[in-house]
Design a protein around this motif. Structure first.
Motif, PDB file in Angstrom:
ATOM      1  N   UNK A  82       0.838  -1.197   0.000  1.00  0.00           N
ATOM      2  CA  UNK A  82       0.000   0.000   0.000  1.00  0.00           C
ATOM      3  C   UNK A  82       0.876   1.251   0.000  1.00  0.00           C
ATOM      4  N   UNK A  83       1.907   1.260   0.840  1.00  0.00           N
ATOM      5  CA  UNK A  83       2.818   2.408   0.893  1.00  0.00           C
ATOM      6  C   UNK A  83       3.589   2.548  -0.422  1.00  0.00           C
ATOM      7  N   UNK A  84       3.998   1.438  -0.994  1.00  0.00           N
ATOM      8  CA  UNK A  84       4.719   1.471  -2.261  1.00  0.00           C
ATOM      9  C   UNK A  84       3.832   2.050  -3.364  1.00  0.00           C
ATOM     10  N   UNK A  85       2.568   1.627  -3.424  1.00  0.00           N
ATOM     11  CA  UNK A  85       1.642   2.172  -4.421  1.00  0.00           C
ATOM     12  C   UNK A  85       1.454   3.675  -4.229  1.00  0.00           C
ATOM     13  N   UNK A  86       1.367   4.106  -2.986  1.00  0.00           N
ATOM     14  CA  UNK A  86       1.178   5.526  -2.726  1.00  0.00           C
ATOM     15  C   UNK A  86       2.416   6.338  -3.136  1.00  0.00           C
ATOM     16  N   UNK A  87       3.601   5.812  -2.832  1.00  0.00           N
ATOM     17  CA  UNK A  87       4.833   6.477  -3.272  1.00  0.00           C
ATOM     18  C   UNK A  87       4.897   6.515  -4.802  1.00  0.00           C
ATOM     19  N   UNK A  88       4.490   5.428  -5.427  1.00  0.00           N
ATOM     20  CA  UNK A  88       4.482   5.377  -6.898  1.00  0.00           C
ATOM     21  C   UNK A  88       3.481   6.380  -7.463  1.00  0.00           C
ATOM     22  N   UNK A  89       2.317   6.484  -6.832  1.00  0.00           N
ATOM     23  CA  UNK A  89       1.312   7.450  -7.289  1.00  0.00           C
ATOM     24  C   UNK A  89       1.862   8.871  -7.217  1.00  0.00           C
ATOM     25  N   UNK A  90       2.498   9.205  -6.124  1.00  0.00           N
ATOM     26  CA  UNK A  90       3.082  10.534  -5.975  1.00  0.00           C
ATOM     27  C   UNK A  90       4.124  10.781  -7.068  1.00  0.00           C
ATOM     28  N   UNK A  91       4.958   9.779  -7.306  1.00  0.00           N
ATOM     29  CA  UNK A  91       5.997   9.905  -8.328  1.00  0.00           C
ATOM     30  C   UNK A  91       5.371  10.114  -9.700  1.00  0.00           C
ATOM     31  N   UNK A  92       4.364   9.326 -10.024  1.00  0.00           N
ATOM     32  CA  UNK A  92       3.686   9.449 -11.313  1.00  0.00           C
ATOM     33  C   UNK A  92       2.999  10.803 -11.452  1.00  0.00           C
ATOM     34  N   UNK A  93       2.439  11.285 -10.360  1.00  0.00           N
ATOM     35  CA  UNK A  93       1.835  12.631 -10.375  1.00  0.00           C
ATOM     36  C   UNK A  93       2.889  13.678 -10.729  1.00  0.00           C
ATOM     37  N   UNK A  94       4.059  13.577 -10.107  1.00  0.00           N
ATOM     38  CA  UNK A  94       5.142  14.535 -10.373  1.00  0.00           C
ATOM     39  C   UNK A  94       5.620  14.446 -11.828  1.00  0.00           C
ATOM     40  N   UNK A  95       5.393  13.279 -12.466  1.00  0.00           N
ATOM     41  CA  UNK A  95       5.796  13.074 -13.859  1.00  0.00           C
ATOM     42  C   UNK A  95       4.649  13.390 -14.828  1.00  0.00           C
ATOM     43  N   UNK A  96       3.549  13.960 -14.302  1.00  0.00           N
ATOM     44  CA  UNK A  96       2.367  14.297 -15.099  1.00  0.00           C
ATOM     45  C   UNK A  96       1.759  13.094 -15.809  1.00  0.00           C
ATOM     46  N   UNK A  97       1.732  11.964 -15.114  1.00  0.00           N
ATOM     47  CA  UNK A  97       1.126  10.743 -15.654  1.00  0.00           C
ATOM     48  C   UNK A  97      -0.125  10.435 -14.828  1.00  0.00           C
ATOM     49  N   UNK A  98      -1.164  11.248 -15.067  1.00  0.00           N
ATOM     50  CA  UNK A  98      -2.379  11.223 -14.267  1.00  0.00           C
ATOM     51  C   UNK A  98      -3.096   9.886 -14.210  1.00  0.00           C
ATOM     52  N   UNK A  99      -3.269   9.216 -15.342  1.00  0.00           N
ATOM     53  CA  UNK A  99      -3.981   7.932 -15.340  1.00  0.00           C
ATOM     54  C   UNK A  99      -3.233   6.881 -14.525  1.00  0.00           C
TER      55      UNK A  99
END
Length: 180
Positions: free
Chosen positions: A144-161
């Protein structure tokens, strides 16, 4: 109830001083350092964690104290010291001298360092690598924490989906149950 928890750890340290268990002493001090970190008392945390690392050699105690110290340096914004602290653990080394549980969580600290340094591609690569290595452990809080860190990273990379998918994955893995 951080002050109450800190008092319990102070009591544990006093009791251990009587019976001489260095492993229990290191664990109590590491937990006290963790409380100091959570409450923003970074300098107190740094002092106690450095003291633990000077005295203890047991691998799992070393990794817990080192990870918490690295997180202290993240909180202080001292990214060079955070990196140097994590480097001592050699997280890429897959030998068995460290517990897989502890190294997984420390891997998230390394991801946070990469994010603080705005190395989003490096952070995502690191997180994906940790996900592949950890998939067989069935550790839902970690995933769960890994997915959340990945989501934050993807957000910073402008990969919304992709970010949205990771947020859903974090939710399904129970991120809302995490105390952190």
């Amino acid at each position: 109830e951080f002050p109450k928890a800190a008092n319990y750890f102070h009591s544990a340290i006093a009791q251990v001083d009587v019976n001489g268990s260095s492993r229990t002493h290191a664990g109590a001090e590491t937990n006290l350092g963790y409380i100091y970190m959570l409450t923003g008392e970074y300098r107190k945390a740094e002092v106690i964690l450095k003291r633990v690392l000077e005295r203890i050699a047991e691998p799992n105690a070393v990794i817990d104290s080192t990870d918490t110290l690295a997180r202290v340096y993240l909180g202080l914004g001292n990214l060079d010291e955070c990196e140097a602290t994590l480097r001592r653990l050699d997280l890429e080394d897959n030998s068995v001298h460290y517990a897989k549980y502890a190294t997984r969580w420390t891997a998230l600290t390394k991801a946070q360092l990469l994010l603080k340094n705005r190395n989003y591609r490096g952070a995502l690569t690191w997180l994906e690598s940790m996900e592949r290595q950890s998939s067989t452990f069935q550790d839902r809080p970690f995933m769960a924490a890994l997915h959340l860190h990945s989501a934050y990273t993807l957000h910073r990379m402008d990969r919304g989906r992709d970010c949205a998918r990771r947020i859903v994955s974090a939710y399904l893995a129970g991120i809302r149950e995490s105390t952190e």
